[in-house]
Design a protein around this motif. Structure first.
Motif, mmCIF file in Angstrom:
data_model
loop_
_atom_site.group_PDB
_atom_site.id
_atom_site.type_symbol
_atom_site.label_atom_id
_atom_site.label_comp_id
_atom_site.label_asym_id
_atom_site.label_seq_id
_atom_site.Cartn_x
_atom_site.Cartn_y
_atom_site.Cartn_z
ATOM 1 N N ARG A 157 0.832 -1.209 0.000
ATOM 2 C CA ARG A 157 0.000 0.000 0.000
ATOM 3 C C ARG A 157 0.866 1.259 0.000
ATOM 4 N N ALA A 158 1.880 1.278 0.872
ATOM 5 C CA ALA A 158 2.758 2.455 0.940
ATOM 6 C C ALA A 158 3.531 2.628 -0.358
ATOM 7 N N SER A 159 4.027 1.520 -0.921
ATOM 8 C CA SER A 159 4.781 1.590 -2.176
ATOM 9 C C SER A 159 3.898 2.106 -3.308
ATOM 10 N N ALA A 160 2.633 1.639 -3.336
ATOM 11 C CA ALA A 160 1.711 2.098 -4.380
ATOM 12 C C ALA A 160 1.432 3.589 -4.243
ATOM 13 N N MET A 161 1.279 4.066 -2.987
ATOM 14 C CA MET A 161 1.024 5.496 -2.769
ATOM 15 C C MET A 161 2.211 6.339 -3.214
ATOM 16 N N VAL A 162 3.429 5.905 -2.851
ATOM 17 C CA VAL A 162 4.632 6.634 -3.259
ATOM 18 C C VAL A 162 4.747 6.652 -4.782
ATOM 19 N N PHE A 163 4.492 5.513 -5.407
ATOM 20 C CA PHE A 163 4.627 5.411 -6.860
ATOM 21 C C PHE A 163 3.623 6.320 -7.568
ATOM 22 N N VAL A 164 2.341 6.235 -7.158
ATOM 23 C CA VAL A 164 1.294 7.006 -7.830
ATOM 24 C C VAL A 164 1.526 8.509 -7.643
ATOM 25 N N GLN A 165 1.807 8.928 -6.405
ATOM 26 C CA GLN A 165 1.983 10.352 -6.156
ATOM 27 C C GLN A 165 3.259 10.884 -6.809
ATOM 28 N N SER A 166 4.320 10.091 -6.834
ATOM 29 C CA SER A 166 5.544 10.508 -7.513
ATOM 30 C C SER A 166 5.303 10.627 -9.018
ATOM 31 N N LEU B 15 2.485 11.338 -10.443
ATOM 32 C CA LEU B 15 1.713 12.563 -10.655
ATOM 33 C C LEU B 15 2.617 13.797 -10.636
ATOM 34 N N VAL B 16 3.604 13.803 -9.728
ATOM 35 C CA VAL B 16 4.535 14.933 -9.666
ATOM 36 C C VAL B 16 5.317 15.041 -10.976
ATOM 37 N N TRP B 17 5.824 13.900 -11.486
ATOM 38 C CA TRP B 17 6.574 13.909 -12.750
ATOM 39 C C TRP B 17 5.701 14.450 -13.881
ATOM 40 N N ILE B 18 4.428 14.000 -13.941
ATOM 41 C CA ILE B 18 3.527 14.444 -15.007
ATOM 42 C C ILE B 18 3.243 15.938 -14.888
ATOM 43 N N LEU B 19 3.031 16.409 -13.654
ATOM 44 C CA LEU B 19 2.755 17.827 -13.453
ATOM 45 C C LEU B 19 3.941 18.694 -13.869
ATOM 46 N N VAL B 20 5.155 18.242 -13.551
ATOM 47 C CA VAL B 20 6.337 19.007 -13.961
ATOM 48 C C VAL B 20 6.454 19.000 -15.487
ATOM 49 N N GLY B 21 6.223 17.831 -16.100
ATOM 50 C CA GLY B 21 6.245 17.756 -17.563
ATOM 51 C C GLY B 21 5.191 18.652 -18.187
ATOM 52 N N TRP B 22 4.023 18.723 -17.547
ATOM 53 C CA TRP B 22 2.945 19.575 -18.038
ATOM 54 C C TRP B 22 3.337 21.046 -17.932
ATOM 55 N N SER B 23 4.004 21.404 -16.828
ATOM 56 C CA SER B 23 4.443 22.800 -16.681
ATOM 57 C C SER B 23 5.458 23.167 -17.761
ATOM 58 N N MET B 24 6.317 22.204 -18.140
ATOM 59 C CA MET B 24 7.264 22.446 -19.239
ATOM 60 C C MET B 24 6.504 22.677 -20.544
ATOM 61 N N GLN B 25 5.443 21.872 -20.755
ATOM 62 C CA GLN B 25 4.642 22.019 -21.963
ATOM 63 C C GLN B 25 3.953 23.380 -21.999
ATOM 64 N N ILE B 26 3.368 23.794 -20.868
ATOM 65 C CA ILE B 26 2.676 25.081 -20.801
ATOM 66 C C ILE B 26 3.644 26.237 -21.068
ATOM 67 N N MET B 27 4.878 26.139 -20.536
ATOM 68 C CA MET B 27 5.865 27.192 -20.726
ATOM 69 C C MET B 27 6.167 27.396 -22.212
ATOM 70 N N ALA B 28 6.110 26.307 -22.992
ATOM 71 C CA ALA B 28 6.419 26.406 -24.422
ATOM 72 C C ALA B 28 5.438 27.319 -25.154
ATOM 73 N N TYR B 29 4.202 27.467 -24.640
ATOM 74 C CA TYR B 29 3.222 28.340 -25.284
ATOM 75 C C TYR B 29 3.618 29.813 -25.171
ATOM 76 N N GLY B 30 4.537 30.117 -24.263
ATOM 77 C CA GLY B 30 5.006 31.493 -24.122
ATOM 78 C C GLY B 30 6.023 31.893 -25.175
ATOM 79 N N PHE B 31 6.444 30.939 -26.008
ATOM 80 C CA PHE B 31 7.418 31.219 -27.068
ATOM 81 C C PHE B 31 6.738 30.992 -28.410
#
Length: 216
Positions: free
Chosen positions: A126-135, A137-153
């Motif tokens: 259970r703990a491993s699954a929580m760490v994996f899923v939340q981590s 999500l963090v990776w995806i959110l950071v990747g999404w922020s990189m994608q959003i930043m590209a719209y500024g150029f």
């Protein structure tokens, strides 16, 4: 989400969650390298960095295969240490190395024991699954922020997969010891990722994107 992760870390204890995230990072790198080899690059393309360095797609694909194999070996070794008998066998081998000083042998054996103890947290599904899923999500959110930043150029477009891949490449780049704040290495990782993935071939625009992203 950050508070939930911190509470989970407090419950597991530092020696435990660090090794769990170590294995997650190895998995992420292995997945990224597999994706690159599977078609993220054109084998015949040549990627130029500055005036002196030319790297072709075939070389990068071969490198991706090599890194993937290394990651798989590290994962197998980590799981082997999770097995009690395997860990004790490795520790005995380290303690019996004839050419190494006795103090060094004991220190290496103790480090292996501590690392293996940290891996034991993976037995809590259970703990491993929580760490994996939340981590994840963090990776995806950071990747999404990189994608959003590209719209500024103007004219720059980046997919979520590309943004996440650039994030992984940048994280590998900043592992190298450097100045505080990763200045220089983070820019290098972002520019390298953008150019090999075909997001931005103009060095100046890629550098501008990297500097603005890092500053924010």
């Amino acid at each position: 989400m950050a508070l939930k992760v911190l509470r989970l870390i407090e419950r597991l204890g530092p020696p435990l969650w660090l090794d769990g995230l170590w294995m997650l990072l190895v998995l992420v790198i292995a997945g990224a390298m597999w994706w690159v080899h599977g078609g993220g690059l054109d084998p015949g393309a040549v990627y130029r960095f500055g005036k002196q360095y030319d790297i072709n797609g075939e070389t990068l694909q071969q490198l991706a295969v090599g890194i993937t194999k290394i990651c798989l070996v590290m994962l197998a070794a980590s799981l082997f240490l999770l097995w009690g008998r395997g860990r004790r066998a490795v520790q005995m081998m380290c303690e019996k190395i004839p050419w190494a000083p006795a103090g060094l042998r004991r220190k290496v054996s103790a480090m292996i024991g501590t690392f293996a103890e940290g891996l034991s947290s993976l037995r809590d599904i259970r703990a491993s699954a929580m760490v994996f899923v939340q981590s994840l999500l963090v990776w995806i959110l950071v990747g999404w922020s990189m994608q959003i930043m590209a719209y500024g150029f103007e004219g720059m477009r980046m997919t979520l997969v590309q943004g996440t891949a650039i994030t992984v490449i940048t994280c590998i780049a900043i592992i190298i010891p450097a100045a505080p704040g990763y200045w220089g290495l983070m820019e290098l990782g972002i520019i390298f990722g953008m150019r090999i993935l075909g997001v931005e071939t103009n060095y100046g625009r890629a550098l501008g994107y990297a500097l603005v992203t890092h500053s924010l």
